[in-house]
Design an enzyme around this catalytic site. Structure first.
Site, PDB file in Angstrom:
ATOM      1  N   THR A  29       0.863  -1.171   0.000  1.00 43.71           N
ATOM      2  CA  THR A  29       0.000   0.000   0.000  1.00 43.71           C
ATOM      3  C   THR A  29       0.903   1.225   0.000  1.00 43.71           C
ATOM      4  O   THR A  29       1.653   1.442   0.954  1.00 43.71           O
ATOM      5  CB  THR A  29      -0.922   0.001   1.228  1.00 43.71           C
ATOM      6  OG1 THR A  29      -1.663  -1.222   1.259  1.00 43.71           O
ATOM      7  CG2 THR A  29      -1.888   1.174   1.167  1.00 43.71           C
ATOM      8  N   LYS A 140       4.271  -8.839   4.109  1.00 43.71           N
ATOM      9  CA  LYS A 140       2.935  -8.272   3.926  1.00 43.71           C
ATOM     10  C   LYS A 140       2.187  -9.186   2.966  1.00 43.71           C
ATOM     11  O   LYS A 140       1.888  -8.840   1.815  1.00 43.71           O
ATOM     12  CB  LYS A 140       3.016  -6.838   3.398  1.00 43.71           C
ATOM     13  CG  LYS A 140       1.712  -6.082   3.582  1.00 43.71           C
ATOM     14  CD  LYS A 140       1.930  -4.599   3.687  1.00 43.71           C
ATOM     15  CE  LYS A 140       0.615  -3.902   4.048  1.00 43.71           C
ATOM     16  NZ  LYS A 140       0.775  -2.459   4.252  1.00 43.71           N
ATOM     17  N   GLU A 173       2.228  -5.077  17.289  1.00 39.63           N
ATOM     18  CA  GLU A 173       1.955  -3.996  16.339  1.00 39.63           C
ATOM     19  C   GLU A 173       0.532  -3.507  16.501  1.00 39.63           C
ATOM     20  O   GLU A 173      -0.258  -4.072  17.276  1.00 39.63           O
ATOM     21  CB  GLU A 173       2.153  -4.493  14.905  1.00 39.63           C
ATOM     22  CG  GLU A 173       1.240  -5.662  14.526  1.00 39.63           C
ATOM     23  CD  GLU A 173       1.612  -6.313  13.215  1.00 39.63           C
ATOM     24  OE1 GLU A 173       2.620  -5.920  12.606  1.00 39.63           O
ATOM     25  OE2 GLU A 173       0.885  -7.237  12.794  1.00 39.63           O
TER      26      GLU A 173
END
Length: 271
Positions: A29, A140, A173
């Site tokens: 992203t 990711k 996270e």
């Protein structure tokens, strides 16, 4: 912007795509400003590492060219690249010769409330835990159901992000962010060798901190350690840095190191 599939405008995808069937792929992203993808080399490097670790056949130079072309056409916004292993037959076994599929999507610029960056946010205590899987740690990849479940835990406007722990109770996270703690002038961030996403803004902040001679440490962090933090902040490659002002009964000021690194991140996103 039209979506691109393998470099061509498209609004459909093969039903045989392994990204759809198994989450067999990766994504990035990327913030786009003035036709430029921000932190571009870090995104491409992470993507190439992910392709290597998952043994996905991908022409990284072709991906690089398409990303730059798409970003130039977008001008402003958020670009999402999905790279799957491509089509496959029924069954888990991948075809090592199958070419990866490249999907590009353009979205408007992210519209987060300015107060998140200015005054800080409150973190929601997510009960969904991240599973330990060192083979996928840091990547990711497309398997994001843990984050989907975690984000579904709150719907109020009081919390802008959620804190995720692993199965052993370590702080890992945010749902869509990386976390940093400041203690006695030292910048700490959780070790992601077991699970979690190694964000490109996280990597950039570590680099910038070391360039400024700010001591850094990557280590396991417990919930108890949050109590003695002087400052806490979150980061990602779209919004930059958000100070954390509260989590459950704990609270922190927006400190000077957070502000310094926030200014650096904002300059990168606005460049």
């Amino acid at each position: 912007m039209d979506c691109w599939v393998d470099g061509q405008p498209a609004d459909a995808l093969s039903l045989k795509d392994r990204g759809l069937a198994y989450g067999d792929g990766l994504f990035e992203t990327i913030a786009v400003h003035n036709g430029r993808p921000i932190l571009f080399e870090r995104h491409v490097t992470r993507l190439a590492d992910g392709c290597s670790r998952l043994a996905i056949a991908a022409d990284i130079e072709l991906v690089r060219h398409e990303l730059l072309s798409y970003a130039a056409a977008m001008g402003e916004g958020v670009l999402k690249l999905i790279l799957t292993r491509g089509d496959g037959l029924r069954g888990y076994a991948p075809d090592p010769a199958a070419p990866g599929r490249r999907i590009l999507q353009g979205n408007p610029p992210a519209a987060y409330p300015a107060v998140h960056a200015e005054q800080g946010i409150r973190l929601f205590p997510c009960s969904t835990r991240l599973s330990r899987q060192p083979l996928l740690a840091g990547l990711k990849h497309l398997n994001r159901l843990e984050q989907v479940l975690a984000r579904a835990e709150w719907q109020d406007s009081e919390h802008a992000e959620g804190l995720m722990l692993d199965q052993a109770g370590r702080v890992i996270e945010g749902v869509f962010s990386n976390l940093f703690i400041v203690r006695d002038g030292v910048l700490l961030t959780p070790d992601l060798k077991r699970c979690g996403v190694a964000g490109v803004m996280r990597a950039e902040i570590l680099f910038q901190a070391e360039s400024l001679a700010i001591p850094t440490q990557i280590a396991d962090i417990s919930l108890e350690q949050l109590q003695w933090a002087d400052e806490i902040f979150l980061c990602n490659s779209v919004y930059g840095v958000w100070p954390v002002r509260a989590y459950a009964a704990l609270s922190w000021p927006v400190g000077p190191l957070t502000r310094k690194l926030q200014t650096i991140a904002r300059a990168l996103l606005d460049a």
